[in-house]
Motif scaffolding. Sequence first.
Motif, PDB file in Angstrom:
ATOM      1  N   ILE A  90       0.827  -1.218   0.000  1.00 59.34           N
ATOM      2  CA  ILE A  90       0.000   0.000   0.000  1.00 59.34           C
ATOM      3  C   ILE A  90       0.859   1.264   0.000  1.00 59.34           C
ATOM      4  O   ILE A  90       0.341   2.362   0.134  1.00 59.34           O
ATOM      5  CB  ILE A  90      -0.971   0.045   1.203  1.00 59.34           C
ATOM      6  CG1 ILE A  90      -0.209   0.159   2.539  1.00 59.34           C
ATOM      7  CG2 ILE A  90      -1.898  -1.160   1.227  1.00 59.34           C
ATOM      8  CD1 ILE A  90      -1.073   0.652   3.694  1.00 59.34           C
ATOM      9  N   ASN A  91       2.176   1.108  -0.112  1.00 55.51           N
ATOM     10  CA  ASN A  91       3.013   2.305   0.039  1.00 55.51           C
ATOM     11  C   ASN A  91       3.076   3.115  -1.258  1.00 55.51           C
ATOM     12  O   ASN A  91       2.455   2.774  -2.270  1.00 55.51           O
ATOM     13  CB  ASN A  91       4.402   1.950   0.592  1.00 55.51           C
ATOM     14  CG  ASN A  91       5.280   1.235  -0.403  1.00 55.51           C
ATOM     15  OD1 ASN A  91       4.984   1.188  -1.588  1.00 55.51           O
ATOM     16  ND2 ASN A  91       6.355   0.655   0.080  1.00 55.51           N
ATOM     17  N   ALA A  92       3.843   4.203  -1.197  1.00 58.25           N
ATOM     18  CA  ALA A  92       3.868   5.142  -2.323  1.00 58.25           C
ATOM     19  C   ALA A  92       4.887   4.745  -3.398  1.00 58.25           C
ATOM     20  O   ALA A  92       5.062   5.479  -4.375  1.00 58.25           O
ATOM     21  CB  ALA A  92       4.146   6.564  -1.826  1.00 58.25           C
ATOM     22  N   MET A  93       5.568   3.611  -3.210  1.00 57.40           N
ATOM     23  CA  MET A  93       6.459   3.023  -4.221  1.00 57.40           C
ATOM     24  C   MET A  93       7.714   3.836  -4.497  1.00 57.40           C
ATOM     25  O   MET A  93       8.405   3.582  -5.489  1.00 57.40           O
ATOM     26  CB  MET A  93       5.700   2.765  -5.539  1.00 57.40           C
ATOM     27  CG  MET A  93       4.622   1.733  -5.415  1.00 57.40           C
ATOM     28  SD  MET A  93       3.261   1.925  -6.592  1.00 57.40           S
ATOM     29  CE  MET A  93       2.325   3.259  -5.845  1.00 57.40           C
ATOM     30  N   VAL A  94       7.993   4.837  -3.667  1.00 58.28           N
ATOM     31  CA  VAL A  94       9.192   5.661  -3.876  1.00 58.28           C
ATOM     32  C   VAL A  94      10.419   4.839  -3.484  1.00 58.28           C
ATOM     33  O   VAL A  94      10.455   4.270  -2.386  1.00 58.28           O
ATOM     34  CB  VAL A  94       9.116   6.943  -3.019  1.00 58.28           C
ATOM     35  CG1 VAL A  94      10.419   7.710  -3.110  1.00 58.28           C
ATOM     36  CG2 VAL A  94       7.942   7.790  -3.468  1.00 58.28           C
ATOM     37  N   TYR A  95      11.390   4.780  -4.378  1.00 54.62           N
ATOM     38  CA  TYR A  95      12.579   3.984  -4.100  1.00 54.62           C
ATOM     39  C   TYR A  95      13.751   4.905  -3.748  1.00 54.62           C
ATOM     40  O   TYR A  95      14.451   5.405  -4.622  1.00 54.62           O
ATOM     41  CB  TYR A  95      12.944   3.103  -5.304  1.00 54.62           C
ATOM     42  CG  TYR A  95      14.135   2.218  -5.001  1.00 54.62           C
ATOM     43  CD1 TYR A  95      14.034   1.205  -4.052  1.00 54.62           C
ATOM     44  CD2 TYR A  95      15.348   2.402  -5.632  1.00 54.62           C
ATOM     45  CE1 TYR A  95      15.119   0.406  -3.741  1.00 54.62           C
ATOM     46  CE2 TYR A  95      16.437   1.599  -5.336  1.00 54.62           C
ATOM     47  CZ  TYR A  95      16.318   0.601  -4.387  1.00 54.62           C
ATOM     48  OH  TYR A  95      17.384  -0.183  -4.070  1.00 54.62           O
ATOM     49  N   VAL A  96      13.898   5.164  -2.450  1.00 59.44           N
ATOM     50  CA  VAL A  96      15.041   5.957  -1.978  1.00 59.44           C
ATOM     51  C   VAL A  96      15.670   5.213  -0.807  1.00 59.44           C
ATOM     52  O   VAL A  96      15.004   4.926   0.185  1.00 59.44           O
ATOM     53  CB  VAL A  96      14.622   7.373  -1.529  1.00 59.44           C
ATOM     54  CG1 VAL A  96      15.827   8.112  -0.970  1.00 59.44           C
ATOM     55  CG2 VAL A  96      14.063   8.157  -2.695  1.00 59.44           C
ATOM     56  N   ARG A  97      16.950   4.903  -0.950  1.00 57.05           N
ATOM     57  CA  ARG A  97      17.643   4.177   0.111  1.00 57.05           C
ATOM     58  C   ARG A  97      18.126   5.166   1.157  1.00 57.05           C
ATOM     59  O   ARG A  97      18.157   6.372   0.944  1.00 57.05           O
ATOM     60  CB  ARG A  97      18.822   3.428  -0.496  1.00 57.05           C
ATOM     61  CG  ARG A  97      18.398   2.580  -1.686  1.00 57.05           C
ATOM     62  CD  ARG A  97      19.511   1.755  -2.248  1.00 57.05           C
ATOM     63  NE  ARG A  97      20.597   2.534  -2.784  1.00 57.05           N
ATOM     64  CZ  ARG A  97      21.270   2.203  -3.885  1.00 57.05           C
ATOM     65  NH1 ARG A  97      20.951   1.118  -4.550  1.00 57.05           N
ATOM     66  NH2 ARG A  97      22.267   2.944  -4.304  1.00 57.05           N
ATOM     67  N   GLY A  98      18.523   4.632   2.327  1.00 52.02           N
ATOM     68  CA  GLY A  98      19.092   5.486   3.358  1.00 52.02           C
ATOM     69  C   GLY A  98      20.378   6.132   2.882  1.00 52.02           C
ATOM     70  O   GLY A  98      21.008   5.694   1.913  1.00 52.02           O
ATOM     71  N   GLN A  99      20.766   7.176   3.571  1.00 55.52           N
ATOM     72  CA  GLN A  99      21.982   7.894   3.187  1.00 55.52           C
ATOM     73  C   GLN A  99      23.224   7.128   3.672  1.00 55.52           C
ATOM     74  O   GLN A  99      23.226   6.596   4.790  1.00 55.52           O
ATOM     75  CB  GLN A  99      21.982   9.290   3.813  1.00 55.52           C
ATOM     76  CG  GLN A  99      20.749  10.097   3.467  1.00 55.52           C
ATOM     77  CD  GLN A  99      20.603  10.278   1.966  1.00 55.52           C
ATOM     78  OE1 GLN A  99      21.500  10.775   1.325  1.00 55.52           O
ATOM     79  NE2 GLN A  99      19.491   9.848   1.418  1.00 55.52           N
ATOM     80  N   PRO A 100      24.267   7.082   2.859  1.00 58.14           N
ATOM     81  CA  PRO A 100      25.484   6.346   3.242  1.00 58.14           C
ATOM     82  C   PRO A 100      25.996   6.722   4.626  1.00 58.14           C
ATOM     83  O   PRO A 100      26.381   5.847   5.411  1.00 58.14           O
ATOM     84  CB  PRO A 100      26.477   6.730   2.143  1.00 58.14           C
ATOM     85  CG  PRO A 100      25.615   6.973   0.946  1.00 58.14           C
ATOM     86  CD  PRO A 100      24.352   7.593   1.479  1.00 58.14           C
ATOM     87  N   ALA A 101      25.981   8.020   4.973  1.00 60.70           N
ATOM     88  CA  ALA A 101      26.531   8.439   6.273  1.00 60.70           C
ATOM     89  C   ALA A 101      25.731   7.846   7.435  1.00 60.70           C
ATOM     90  O   ALA A 101      26.302   7.553   8.496  1.00 60.70           O
ATOM     91  CB  ALA A 101      26.541   9.966   6.363  1.00 60.70           C
TER      92      ALA A 101
END
Length: 235
Positions: A90-101
């Motif tokens: 049910i999510n918004a399907m946005v594919y953004v991973r966590g930040q490397p830091a």
Amino acid sequence: MAEYDYVIVGAGSAGCVLANRLTAAGRHRVLLLEAGGSDRSPWIQVPIGYGRTFAHPRYNWMYEAEPDPTLANRRAYWPRGKVLGGSSAINAMVYVRGQPADFDDWRAAGNPGWAWSEVLPYFKKLEDHVWGADEFHGAGGPVHVADVSAQVHPLCETFITTCGNLRIRRTRDFNGADFEAAGLWQLTVRNGIRVSAASAYLRPALRRHNLEVQTHAHATRVLFEAGTASRRAQR
Ligand SMILES: Cc1cc2nc3c(=O)[nH]c(=O)nc-3n(C[C@H](O)[C@H](O)[C@H](O)COP(=O)(O)OP(=O)(O)OC[C@H]3O[C@@H](n4cnc5c(N)ncnc54)[C@H](O)[C@@H]3O)c2cc1C
């Protein structure tokens, strides 16, 4: 009563991946319990259905937070998936991973295996990125990642151009080298259909004889006998 080596409670993002991994070698019997039901609904499969499932009791726990004094005692609405695939259905399907830091901070706080260089191979492994494999992305994995930049509303371009006028850099890829910038999301969508943890990880594993999935099975407690979980969820 049937016996299993592992019982997984919840067929959400984590549960579907776990069910796939634990059954891959064929050595373990796995039971996956999900409180919700099937994800075979156009509201889940077609991205625009997000607006419908966002507040639909059949697919969503529809939690409400406690009254928040910093919000004039209003209760915030907290949707969570209640269906095969869990919130990934049910999510918004946005594919953004966590930040490397952030990952490196977790590693530095005493968590071996969580440095960015250590998790990046797993991000690549899960991806079937439309741009193919490179330093930051993988190809051939179970989760298709789409570039929808050619299909967005012209206002999006206006917004990003305006950001540029304010000296905010433009990025093509929030999951690449330049993530502190303005740009367009990538989406976990394939040919107009949502890619959820259920479609990417659970469905391929359903062919395996050593995986059993029960829907509408809300686990309310786990009973142990001699260190072994001995009773299943109430149905
Ligand atoms: C509306 C919405 C939009 C979002 N948008 C994005 C986005 O665009 N991009 C992004 O990266 N992330 C997004 N997220 C967040 C992301 O989907 C979640 O962080 C992720 O799916 C959580 O995975 P999980 O395995 O921890 O839990 P879930 O996927 O929520 O899975 C938990 C599962 O366990 C089941 N369950 C719980 N308790 C029991 C029980 N006692 N017995 C049996 N079953 C049980 C639930 O029904 C559910 O299916 C969004 C989330 C929501 C709700």
